[in-house]
Structure formats: structure tokens, C-alpha cells
Design an enzyme around this catalytic site. Structure first.
Site, PDB file in Angstrom:
ATOM      1  N   ASN A 199      20.137  21.765-105.059  1.00  0.00           N
ATOM      2  CA  ASN A 199      19.554  20.279-104.711  1.00  0.00           C
ATOM      3  C   ASN A 199      18.082  20.228-104.055  1.00  0.00           C
ATOM      4  OD1 ASN A 199      19.012  17.670-104.147  1.00  0.00           O
ATOM      5  ND2 ASN A 199      20.596  17.201-102.572  1.00  0.00           N
ATOM      6  N   TRP A 200      17.051  20.227-105.066  1.00  0.00           N
ATOM      7  CA  TRP A 200      15.678  20.485-104.530  1.00  0.00           C
ATOM      8  C   TRP A 200      15.011  19.267-103.702  1.00  0.00           C
ATOM      9  CZ3 TRP A 200      13.094  23.127-109.253  1.00  0.00           C
ATOM     10  CH2 TRP A 200      13.497  24.482-109.432  1.00  0.00           C
ATOM     11  N   HIS A 203      24.901  10.967-102.956  1.00  0.00           N
ATOM     12  CA  HIS A 203      24.529  12.003-101.750  1.00  0.00           C
ATOM     13  C   HIS A 203      24.339  11.336-100.540  1.00  0.00           C
ATOM     14  CE1 HIS A 203      22.033  14.657 -99.472  1.00  0.00           C
ATOM     15  NE2 HIS A 203      22.668  15.536-100.243  1.00  0.00           N
ATOM     16  N   GLU A 246      30.046  17.095 -98.051  1.00  0.00           N
ATOM     17  CA  GLU A 246      29.071  17.596 -97.265  1.00  0.00           C
ATOM     18  C   GLU A 246      29.157  16.347 -95.971  1.00  0.00           C
ATOM     19  OE1 GLU A 246      25.518  18.828 -99.542  1.00  0.00           O
ATOM     20  OE2 GLU A 246      25.400  16.703 -99.842  1.00  0.00           O
ATOM     21  N   GLY A 284      21.221  19.375 -93.319  1.00  0.00           N
ATOM     22  CA  GLY A 284      19.672  19.569 -92.948  1.00  0.00           C
ATOM     23  C   GLY A 284      19.875  20.412 -91.425  1.00  0.00           C
TER      24      GLY A 284
HETATM   25  P1  PGA Z   1      20.891  21.418 -96.651  1.00  0.00           P
HETATM   26  O1  PGA Z   1      21.136  20.190 -97.819  1.00  0.00           O
HETATM   27  O2  PGA Z   1      21.428  22.549 -97.371  1.00  0.00           O
HETATM   28  O3  PGA Z   1      19.466  21.534 -96.617  1.00  0.00           O
HETATM   29  O4  PGA Z   1      21.746  20.900 -95.512  1.00  0.00           O
HETATM   30  C1  PGA Z   1      22.183  20.062 -98.569  1.00  0.00           C
HETATM   31  C2  PGA Z   1      22.413  18.607 -99.078  1.00  0.00           C
HETATM   32  O5  PGA Z   1      22.022  17.695 -98.863  1.00  0.00           O
HETATM   33  O6  PGA Z   1      22.752  18.760-100.465  1.00  0.00           O
END
Ligand code: PGA
Length: 256
Positions: free
Chosen positions: A11-12, A100, A174, A180
């Protein structure tokens, strides 16, 4: 080599520019294809909307699939700024990240809108990657499964009302507070929550093939702990997916 099929979704986000996205794809095409030539390893790259079409062309006739990061909850019409699932399929997009955590928290997407997006994607043969997760507050209060059930319920209702229940649904668990953040929940916690998600979906969507990903601060270290979790079918990777060495190291763990 293990015979487990695993999905690695890059996921960029809005991290890299159009030019950087194309340069990344062109420069690393060979390496990415080598990682995915094994029939058990599936790589999906999710660039920004403007970069979708050229990146689909770059990976045409390779094992690398391309996904979008969002789609409209509407089919078509006067919705300025929206991109429909049908438009994405037409340019050769095969997957779409939906709901997301960043979209739900920053852009106030509701569970009902997310459910409509999943239906639009399924209608147009775009594989949805439905993201669900709990906030830190919900996590600390022990309300994770309640939060996940609230997010899943409208999607399950809409799928059951449709004639699309036989189509595969990919769910990415997630935790919002891990995205992040540089740290992940404990492995036993992820195991418990992923088993709960699988059981919940088996009961409520008995005919839908479900695959489950984990996402949120996946890097080389956390991936080595996450991949042995047998209830997981792969990883959704944000920041680390924009660094080919890191991404390669994560995917290569599948071969060890
Ligand atoms: P991250 O993001 O790996 O930078 O924590 C994952 C995501 O939000 O899909």
C-alpha cells in the site's frame, strides 16, 4: 518451502510521487517478478490513482497484480472526484483496498459506505481488500471484537442480500493504533483476533471464501513473527513497501 499461499499487498498510500512510482515499478520489475514467480507467493501493488494505468502496463503479463487504494460507493453519475469500481476494472485493476483505517478516521467513511464500496467492487470483479481495525481506546477497553463486528456487520448484511456471496473477500485486520506506529500488538493477541474474525465470517458468510491479512507497522522484524500465524494469509504493508530491500526481505521470509 511451505505450501501456504501468501498475499503481500504493498500500500503505497500517498507516500511516493507519480514519477517515483513508475521508477520503482520499472527498476524493480525483475526483482518483484522473481519473488512472485513461485505459485504460492502473490504480490499486489497499490499505487495512487494517476499511477494505476502505467503501472498496470508495466506489470502486464507478469505475476504482479495491481490494486487501487479506494473506490466509490456509487456505481456512476454526478459524483465529482469519485472513481468507480467499474472504471478501475476497465483499466486492468484487479484489487481494491476498501475502508482503510485512514479513510475511516480522517475522511469519516462510515461502515455503511464501506459496505457499499465492497458491493460495487464485487459487482465489477474487483477483489475487495476490506480493512477493519480498532482504535487504541477500543483496544485498551477490551472492545476490539465489538468494534470489528460493528464494522463487519453492514458488509455482511449487504453481501448476504446480494447474489455475490460466492465471491472471495479478503479482509485486512489493521489495528488503527498500529498503523505507521512502529510497533504491533502481541502475537497471541493477533492470533486471537484473527481466529475470531475467521469464525465470525464462517458463521455469517458461510459461502464466501475468506482470506485474512494483518497490517500495521509490518517490517522485516514483525513479519518474521507474523508469518508463522497460520490463520493469516498474508500481510498489508504500508511504509516498508516503498523500500524494495525491505519489501523483498519481508516477502523472502516466505521461502525460509
Ligand atoms: P504501515 O501501513 O505498514 O506503514 O503501518 C499499513 C497500512 O496502513 O496499510
Amino acid at each position: 518451502m511451505t505450501q501456504r499461499h501468501l498475499l503481500f499487498v504493498a500500500n503505497w498510500k500517498m507516500y511516493i510521487t507519480y514519477e517515483q512510482s513508475l521508477t520503482f515499478a520499472l527498476t524493480h520489475k525483475h526483482d518483484l517478478c522473481a519473488l512472485a514467480e513461485n505459485e504460492y507467493t502473490h504480490i499486489i501493488v497499490c499505487p495512487s490513482f494517476p499511477a494505476l494505468s502505467p503501472i498496470i502496463n508495466i506489470f502486464h503479463d507478469t505475476p504482479i497484480a495491481v490494486g487501487a487504494q479506494n473506490c466509490s460507493s456509487f456505481s456512476h453519475g454526478a459524483y465529482t472526484g469519485e472513481v468507480s469500481a467499474e472504471m478501475l476494472t476497465a483499466v486492468g485493476c484487479r484489487y481494491c483496498i476498501i475502508g482503510h483505517g485512514e479513510r475511516r478516521t480522517l475522511f469519516k467513511e462510515t461502515a455503511q459506505e464501506v459496505a457499499q464500496k465492497v458491493i460495487r467492487a464485487l459487482e465489477h470483479d474487483l477483489h475487495p481488500i476490506l480493512c477493519i481495525g480498532e482504535t487504541r481506546d477500543e483496544y485498551e477497553k477490551g472492545h476490539t471484537t465489538k468494534a470489528l463486528a460493528t464494522q463487519l456487520a453492514p458488509v455482511i448484511d449487504e453481501i448476504n442480500k446480494s447474489s455475490l456471496a460466492h465471491k472471495p473477500l479478503c479482509i485486512a485486520y489493521e489495528p488503527y493504533w498500529a498503523i505507521g506506529a512502529g510497533s504491533i500488538p502481541t502475537i497471541s493477541y493477533i492470533q486471537d483476533i484473527s481466529s475470531w474474525i475467521i469464525e465470525y465470517c464462517k458463521k455469517t458468510l458461510p459461502t464466501t471464501p475468506i482470506s485474512l491479512l494483518y497490517g500495521g507497522s509490518v517490517d522485516e522484524n514483525s513479519a518474521s513473527q507474523l508469518l508463522p500465524i497460520t490463520t493469516l494469509d498474508g500481510l498489508l504493508i504500508g511504509r516498508a513497501s516503498t523500500d524494495l530491500e525491505k519489501f523483498k526481505n519481508i516477502v523472502s521470509l516466505h521461502y525460509r
